[in-house]
Design an enzyme around this catalytic site. Structure first.
Site, PDB file in Angstrom:
ATOM      1  N   HIS A 153       2.452  18.982   6.378  1.00 58.07           N
ATOM      2  CA  HIS A 153       1.595  19.078   5.202  1.00 58.07           C
ATOM      3  C   HIS A 153       1.831  20.352   4.375  1.00 58.07           C
ATOM      4  O   HIS A 153       0.882  21.038   3.967  1.00 58.07           O
ATOM      5  CB  HIS A 153       0.119  19.003   5.620  1.00 58.07           C
ATOM      6  N   HIS A 224      -5.635  13.873   1.178  1.00 58.02           N
ATOM      7  CA  HIS A 224      -5.937  13.685   2.597  1.00 58.02           C
ATOM      8  C   HIS A 224      -7.439  13.494   2.828  1.00 58.02           C
ATOM      9  O   HIS A 224      -8.029  14.152   3.695  1.00 58.02           O
ATOM     10  CB  HIS A 224      -5.413  14.873   3.402  1.00 58.02           C
ATOM     11  N   GLU A 360      -3.196   7.795   3.455  1.00 58.57           N
ATOM     12  CA  GLU A 360      -2.522   8.792   2.632  1.00 58.57           C
ATOM     13  C   GLU A 360      -1.320   8.141   1.963  1.00 58.57           C
ATOM     14  O   GLU A 360      -0.320   7.855   2.622  1.00 58.57           O
ATOM     15  CB  GLU A 360      -2.069   9.964   3.509  1.00 58.57           C
TER      16      GLU A 360
HETATM   17  C1  GLA Z   1      -1.780  13.312   9.081  1.00 56.50           C
HETATM   18  C2  GLA Z   1      -0.839  13.312  10.243  1.00 56.50           C
HETATM   19  C3  GLA Z   1      -1.606  13.415  11.516  1.00 56.50           C
HETATM   20  C4  GLA Z   1      -2.491  14.643  11.513  1.00 56.50           C
HETATM   21  C5  GLA Z   1      -3.372  14.593  10.288  1.00 56.50           C
HETATM   22  C6  GLA Z   1      -4.169  15.857  10.127  1.00 56.50           C
HETATM   23  O1  GLA Z   1      -2.406  12.133   8.926  1.00 56.50           O
HETATM   24  O2  GLA Z   1      -0.005  12.188  10.263  1.00 56.50           O
HETATM   25  O3  GLA Z   1      -0.714  13.467  12.614  1.00 56.50           O
HETATM   26  O4  GLA Z   1      -1.695  15.777  11.499  1.00 56.50           O
HETATM   27  O5  GLA Z   1      -2.631  14.429   9.135  1.00 56.50           O
HETATM   28  O6  GLA Z   1      -4.852  16.207  11.272  1.00 56.50           O
END
Ligand code: GLA
Length: 397
Positions: A153, A224, A360
């Site tokens: 991220h 997110h 997402e």
């Molecule tokens: C995304 C990732 C997950 C996790 C979340 C945040 O969805 O794919 O593995 O890291 O973000 O916790």
């Protein structure tokens, strides 16, 4: 003659204006009754005092909370700290205002939890890049590793943890801007990013992103938001019924990096082509479910990348009667089932294990190292664009 760069900028400015006209032109015909209903339904949240809890100065930039309202009783709040969605209040089947996203009621709590991604704009690269490393034209770039050996991220100082400039705001929209300097978190190029959040009168939150770089780079932005259609802090999401228009998903290794191939969903717990309760197959002895600790996978959307947002998923909670539809221009979508959630305190109680789901919209994880995936390269002079809509309605069973 107009050179290529200016043609692109002009073309994209026109698209931008058309998009806004389309967005702002929606639904002006609401009745007095709907307006009264709207003010009643937002009762219970003191928006002025919550707004005050977001007003501060960080690194010389002012932070704030923008309260967007539509004429059908929906309230969405956005803070320019991390360009985050903080509240999304939707009436449930009894008319009760229900906040369907997770988060906090103050800036301080977000600052105290720098790796909580609640409602944030994620970038410069949503999801994981293997070993935090990639090459562009033979030049190697190394990112911060913040998820085992991988970058997640956008890194610890990603776009979720910066203060965005406020370009403009109205009663139902806000436009934010951030210039990520060349080399920030290891990414090449000065990247100018704008995002518009617009709450329309069709119960939809529209999110529109644009980015331009002065060096060839990679970009993959998403939001997110963690959703619970029964209200944040009201238990797990196992009974939510999900439908995704995807025939394939991208299986992962034990560090959640895609293996490279597309896997058919047929006969697996990843087949959400027909509406299915999220928890129905969660304990199935499926190797990918076990590797992911549950659902934490990129779905290959059947429609592929599109110029305007198309419907790709629907989620319904029989308990609240609230249904959400997801529309996007993106070719992929990460369905994350809250497998890492472990009882943090949020706005309305405890956020327990699998107490939310995320959809997402995105390009596929680790694309800079996966030549067969749709490209995430942004060339100098091009404008990167993406749009996603989260739309709410009531449904009777
Ligand atoms: C995304 C990732 C997950 C996790 C979340 C945040 O969805 O794919 O593995 O890291 O973000 O916790």
């Amino acid at each position: 003659m107009i050179n290529d760069k200016y043609f692109l900028v002009l073309r994209n400015s026109i698209k931008h204006v058309l998009f806004l006209l389309c967005v702002f032109g929606l639904g002006w015909s609401c009745t007095k009754q709907e307006e009264q209903q709207s003010s009643q339904q937002t009762e219970g949240n003191d928006w002025n005092s919550i707004k005050t809890a977001f007003q501060d100065t960080l690194n010389g930039k002012e932070t704030d909370l923008f309260v967007l309202k539509n004429k059908k009783g929906v309230v969405v709040t956005i803070t320019n700290y991390g360009a985050r969605i903080v509240h999304m209040v939707v009436p449930d089947k009894t008319g009760k205002p229900t906040d369907v996203v997770l988060g906090y009621n103050s800036l301080k709590e977000y600052l105290d939890s720098p790796s909580a991604y609640y409602g944030a704009l994620i970038g410069r690269y949503a999801n994981r890049i293997a070993k935090g490393a990639f090459e562009i034209d033979g030049i190697a770039y190394q990112l911060a590793k913040n998820n085992g050996n991988n970058s997640l991220h956008g890194g610890p100082g990603g776009l979720h943890n910066v203060v965005w400039d406020v370009v403009s705001s109205t009663s139902n929209s806000v436009e934010l801007l951030y210039t990520s300097p060349d080399g920030e978190e290891g990414y090449p190029g000065n990247l100018d990013i704008t995002v518009i959040y617009n709450l329309n009168d069709e119960h939809g939150l529209e999110i529109y992103y644009q980015a331009m770089s002065d060096k060839k780079t990679v970009v993959n932005l998403t939001n997110h938001a963690y959703f619970n259609l029964n209200g944040d802090g009201s238990g797990d999401i196992n009974t939510h019924v999900l439908q995704i228009d995807a025939d394939e998903y991208t299986p992962v290794d034990s560090t959640l990096i895609p293996l490279g191939e597309h896997e058919k969903v047929d006969g697996t717990p990843f087949d959400f082509r027909a509406p299915t309760a999220i928890g129905q197959r969660i304990e199935d002895p499926d190797a990918q479910l076990q590797t992911g600790g549950g659902y934490d996978h990129n779905f290959v959307l059947k429609k592929g990348q599109t110029d305007s947002p198309e419907k790709v998923a629907t989620v319904f909670s029989p308990k609240s009667g609230i249904q959400m539809e997801v529309y996007t221009t993106e070719p992929g979508m990460q369905f994350y089932g809250g497998n890492f959630m472990n009882g943090l305190q949020g706005k309305n109680g405890t956020y327990e294990y699998r107490g939310a789901f995320c959809l997402e919209t995105q390009h596929f994880p680790d694309s800079p190292n996966q030549p067969s995936f749709p490209s995430t390269i942004l060339e100098v002079g091009d404008v990167w664009e993406s749009a996603t809509i989260y739309k709410f309605m009531l449904k009777t069973e």
